[in-house]
Design an enzyme around this catalytic site. Structure first.
Site, short mmCIF file in Angstrom:
data_model
loop_
_atom_site.label_atom_id
_atom_site.label_comp_id
_atom_site.label_asym_id
_atom_site.label_seq_id
_atom_site.Cartn_x
_atom_site.Cartn_y
_atom_site.Cartn_z
N CYS A 1 21.85 23.60 -79.52
CA CYS A 1 23.20 23.96 -79.83
C CYS A 1 23.88 25.12 -78.79
O CYS A 1 23.09 25.33 -77.94
CB CYS A 1 23.00 24.78 -81.31
SG CYS A 1 21.95 23.75 -82.39
N ARG B 1 26.76 20.78 -75.67
CA ARG B 1 25.54 21.10 -76.22
C ARG B 1 25.33 20.64 -77.71
O ARG B 1 24.33 20.70 -78.25
CB ARG B 1 25.15 22.45 -76.25
CG ARG B 1 24.93 23.16 -74.77
CD ARG B 1 24.42 24.63 -74.70
NE ARG B 1 23.19 24.98 -75.39
CZ ARG B 1 22.30 24.71 -74.82
NH1 ARG B 1 21.95 24.19 -73.33
NH2 ARG B 1 20.90 24.89 -75.32
N HIS C 1 5.39 -18.66 -62.47
CA HIS C 1 5.68 -19.90 -62.96
C HIS C 1 7.39 -19.82 -62.76
O HIS C 1 7.83 -20.53 -63.67
CB HIS C 1 5.66 -19.37 -64.43
CG HIS C 1 4.06 -19.39 -64.92
ND1 HIS C 1 3.26 -20.44 -65.09
CD2 HIS C 1 3.07 -18.23 -65.21
CE1 HIS C 1 2.00 -20.17 -65.11
NE2 HIS C 1 1.93 -18.85 -65.17
N GLU D 1 12.79 -1.40 -68.31
CA GLU D 1 13.68 -0.43 -68.46
C GLU D 1 13.98 0.14 -67.15
O GLU D 1 15.10 0.60 -66.91
CB GLU D 1 12.80 0.69 -69.39
CG GLU D 1 13.68 2.03 -69.46
CD GLU D 1 14.99 1.98 -70.13
OE1 GLU D 1 15.30 1.08 -70.67
OE2 GLU D 1 15.82 3.14 -70.04
N GLU E 1 22.01 -0.90 -64.42
CA GLU E 1 23.47 -0.38 -65.18
C GLU E 1 24.20 0.80 -64.25
O GLU E 1 25.51 0.98 -64.33
CB GLU E 1 23.15 -0.05 -66.34
CG GLU E 1 22.27 1.23 -66.61
CD GLU E 1 22.16 1.73 -68.14
OE1 GLU E 1 23.08 1.79 -68.82
OE2 GLU E 1 21.05 2.18 -68.48
N LYS F 1 28.76 4.86 -74.20
CA LYS F 1 27.62 5.36 -74.74
C LYS F 1 27.21 4.95 -76.14
O LYS F 1 26.01 4.95 -76.43
CB LYS F 1 28.03 7.16 -74.62
CG LYS F 1 26.79 7.82 -75.10
CD LYS F 1 25.71 8.07 -74.05
CE LYS F 1 24.53 8.71 -74.41
NZ LYS F 1 23.20 8.06 -73.57
N LYS G 1 17.69 0.34 -65.87
CA LYS G 1 18.38 1.37 -65.44
C LYS G 1 19.13 1.36 -63.97
O LYS G 1 20.09 1.72 -63.76
CB LYS G 1 17.50 2.76 -65.23
CG LYS G 1 16.87 3.54 -66.39
CD LYS G 1 18.09 4.48 -67.07
CE LYS G 1 18.70 3.58 -68.16
NZ LYS G 1 18.15 3.66 -69.43
N ASN H 1 19.66 28.51 -81.92
CA ASN H 1 19.46 27.34 -81.07
C ASN H 1 17.80 27.10 -81.06
O ASN H 1 17.31 27.82 -80.63
CB ASN H 1 20.11 27.52 -79.85
CG ASN H 1 19.69 26.31 -78.97
OD1 ASN H 1 19.77 25.15 -79.47
ND2 ASN H 1 19.41 26.45 -77.82
N GLY H 2 17.40 25.90 -81.53
CA GLY H 2 16.02 25.66 -81.39
C GLY H 2 15.52 25.27 -82.87
O GLY H 2 16.38 24.64 -83.53
N TRP I 1 24.26 21.30 -83.21
CA TRP I 1 23.70 19.97 -83.15
C TRP I 1 22.65 20.00 -83.96
O TRP I 1 21.48 20.50 -83.98
CB TRP I 1 23.25 19.62 -81.67
CG TRP I 1 22.53 18.26 -81.20
CD1 TRP I 1 21.24 18.24 -80.99
CD2 TRP I 1 23.27 17.16 -81.23
NE1 TRP I 1 21.02 16.88 -81.07
CE2 TRP I 1 22.25 16.22 -80.86
CE3 TRP I 1 24.60 16.73 -81.11
CZ2 TRP I 1 22.37 14.74 -80.73
CZ3 TRP I 1 24.79 15.24 -80.81
CH2 TRP I 1 23.78 14.56 -80.72
C1 F6R Z 1 21.03 1.84 -71.49
C2 F6R Z 1 21.54 2.46 -72.61
C3 F6R Z 1 21.96 1.11 -73.74
C4 F6R Z 1 21.60 1.84 -75.10
C5 F6R Z 1 21.98 0.71 -76.17
C6 F6R Z 1 21.51 1.26 -77.66
O1 F6R Z 1 20.88 3.03 -70.65
O2 F6R Z 1 21.80 3.51 -73.03
O3 F6R Z 1 21.29 0.04 -73.27
O4 F6R Z 1 20.15 1.98 -75.14
O5 F6R Z 1 23.31 0.71 -76.23
O6 F6R Z 1 22.12 2.36 -77.87
P1 F6R Z 1 21.36 3.34 -79.29
O7 F6R Z 1 20.03 3.69 -78.67
O8 F6R Z 1 22.42 4.22 -79.21
O9 F6R Z 1 21.38 2.28 -80.33
#
Ligand code: F6R
Length: 596
Positions: A2, A27, A492, A469, A476, A591, A473, A97-98, A71
């Site tokens: 927060c 935040r 294979h 993963e 993307e 996001k 990363k 906050n915490g 938050w």
């Molecule tokens: C990659 C990334 C996406 C999310 C995916 C699911 O860095 O952020 O692949 O992981 O869109 O999103 P959530 O976790 O919000 O369901």
């Protein structure tokens, strides 16, 4: 996570507090509130953004006050759960906050003493506790209360009977004092202060601050004065919002030790989860998308190994269209946002099929946390970078906790073994910090690999989902084509693509797949591929057979995904940075993916 702010000065506090608070909206922003000392204390709060509070609140007069943007972690976003919280008399207002780890026993005790609670938050406990210890000395009452409160916090408290001071304290949550002339400021973070001053005092863990119009006094919890020299901040506002980091993604990677720590806090014996996992299913299905799906893949190994329960992981977009099996698994849905359309759809489908549903989400009050029967929050705080980083390691921490809980409830795990695993878990933030300390080295390595057009990631067992993963990363945020393979699958097919212009990132930590991984490295090396290995500290031999190694601390093999992924996140970040990419907002991505 927060945001908190405080002001003691000669100007009207209300506009200063709200303006400063807006600088902390990154935040958290699910509700906000402000308390001003005038004739008594006026508290105004509302659900939603700070702009919403501005619409409903009045600019009450007064030159001292506190404000908060929330938050949520305990209790969903609502007007009642918004801060500031007041005591029974309405003389005291407090923001926090915490997480207060021992809020439940404190709440029970205070209720027994007759205190009346108005919210579901852990924070309100602190307001009543300080009230119970108040005998005309706010600083003394706060000091005494802190001896009883366990957890992470930054508090700021005001009292109508002592209208000239804000008393604040810090343990494991950020707090900074801004020094002005005839006025002083308090905030969770520098951006809230910069418009007014660039002279700051950082408050440290275990310290209490008494902020007045013309004085700032810092003491420890025993009351011993602490002398501190102010520092001058040279950041721009934009730098400050990123905590001095160039991108939110890097800032968030550096917040990972805290994200894991907070996710584990007080969870080892979380009462509300008890018995939910005891019966009613024979296996577990983990369902998610993207990075969260990779956490699910790790979770499969973790649940099978710790809780000894058959587990599968499935993409949410696929699960929805699969046939319902005769048995009903426990369905665990993972999502940072809690709003991903496919994951939500999968949750609804699992509910429809009569399965027990459990969500692991980072956003309290999100649709997923409302639709699943139970939820565990990953307390990573708000994540702004589009690429998930700190929320991924927090998901892993939650999965370890859950596996231990399920193992204990189903009696497939002994108490002694659970205690040992819990100890290993608690050590993870330190292991992550050790990887973060190598950021300059990883940055140097990234220069070497940034020109590649294709990069392959390989791993076995727990190293495989982490390779996936790492590849996600990289692709993307840097737009480098990256693919992950289970190392045993190379021969294979994919080996046909490997050559001197296709670097291979190999995950080669010390576990039962180690020797096999070395053989796979020799295979790609024989085709001329440059190899970057992620290995275990002290493994000198590895350095002899690959081109470069990032060493991560030795942790029990089951926990290795955590430090390894941090190295891969830093690697992807620095490759993208060398390539000049829009790291926090990669093209074509959002996001939160609320469409199917
Ligand atoms: C990659 C990334 C996406 C999310 C995916 C699911 O860095 O952020 O692949 O992981 O869109 O999103 P959530 O976790 O919000 O369901």
């Amino acid at each position: 996570m927060c945001g908190i702010v405080g002001y003691a000065g000669y100007r009207q506090a209300y506009p200063i507090l709200l303006e400063s608070l807006k600088r902390l909206e990154y935040r958290g922003y699910d509700s906000a509130g402000v308390a001003i000392v005038g004739s008594g204390i006026t508290v105004q709060k509302d659900k939603g953004y700070i702009s919403q509070l501005e619409e409903t609140a009045e600019a009450v007069p007064g030159t001292l006050g506190i404000a908060h943007t929330r938050w949520a972690t305990h209790g969903p976003p609502s007007k009642e759960n918004a801060h500031p919280h007041i005591d029974c008399t309405g003389d005291l207002a407090l923001i926090h906050n915490g997480i207060i780890e021992n809020h439940q026993p404190l709440r029970d005790r205070l209720k027994g003493e007759g205190h009346v609670f108005r919210s579901e938050t852990d924070t309100e406990v602190a307001a009543h506790l300080i009230e119970s210890l108040y005998h005309g000395d706010l600083e003394g009452a706060v000091r005494e209360a802190l001896h009883e409160i366990r957890g992470s916090y930054a508090f700021a408290v005001i009292h109508s009977k002592e209208p000239d001071k804000v008393v604040a304290a810090r343990n494991e949550s950020p707090l900074v004092v801004g020094l002005g002339t005839d006025e002083n400021f308090l905030a969770s973070d520098i951006p809230a202060l910069l418009k007014h001053t660039n002279r700051v005092l950082y408050v440290m863990d275990g310290e209490i601050v008494v902020l007045g119009r013309d004085s700032v006094r810092i003491t420890d919890y025993e009351g011993k004065p602490i002398a501190r020299e102010p520092q001058r901040i040279t950041w721009t506002l934009e730098d400050a919002e990123k905590g001095g980091f160039e991108h939110f993604m890097l800032k968030e990677i550096f917040e990972e030790p805290q994200a894991i720590h907070d996710t584990l806090l007080g969870r080892v014996a979380e009462p509300e989860l008890n018995s939910f996992f005891r019966e009613g299913y024979t296996g577990v299905k983990l369902v998610a998308c993207g990075t969260s799906y990779h956490a699910a893949l790790v979770g499969k190994y973790v649940l099978e190994e710790i809780a000894r329960i058959p587990t599968t992981a499935e993409l949410a977009s696929e699960y929805r269209y699969s046939k319902a099996p005769a048995d009903r698994p426990l369905v665990i849905l993972l999502s940072q946002s809690g709003e991903t359309a496919d994951t939500l759809g999968a949750c609804r489908e699992a509910n429809r099929r009569g399965c027990k549903t459990f969500a692991i989400a980072n956003v309290i009050g999100s649709s997923l946390s409302r639709e699943a029967q139970r939820t565990m929050l990953t307390r990573a705080g708000i994540e702004i970078g589009v690429a998930a980083t700190k929320t991924f390691v927090a998901q892993l921490a939650a999965l370890y906790l859950l596996a231990i809980r399920i193992g204990l409830e189903r009696a497939t795990l002994g108490v002694e073994e659970a205690n040992r695993l819990n100890e290993d878990l608690r050590r993870l933030p330190r292991a992550v910090q050790a990887v973060l300390n190598q950021a300059p080295y990883i940055e140097g390595l990234a220069q070497e690999y940034a020109k590649a057009r294709d990069v392959f990631f390989i791993g076995r067992h727990l190293g495989y989902p982490i390779a996936m993963e790492g590849a996600l990363k990289l692709k993307e945020i840097s737009y480098v084509h990256a693919e992950a393979y289970a190392a045993g699958e190379l021969k294979h097919g994919p080996l046909a693509l490997v050559g001197s212009d296709t670097p291979v990132v190999a995950i080669v930590t010390r576990d039962h797949t180690y020797d096999k991984m070395l053989s796979n490295i020799r295979e790609v090396d024989a085709r001329g591929a440059p190899v970057l290995a992620i290995g275990t500290e002290g493994d000198k031999d590895l350095g002899k057979i690959v081109d470069n190694v990032i060493y991560v601390p030795a942790v029990p093999p089951l926990f290795a995904p955590v430090p390894v992924v941090v190295a891969l996140q830093l690697f992807a970040y620095h490759v993208a940075r060398v390539r000049g990419c829009a790291i926090d907002k990669p093209r074509n991505l959002a996001k939160s993916v609320t469409v199917e």
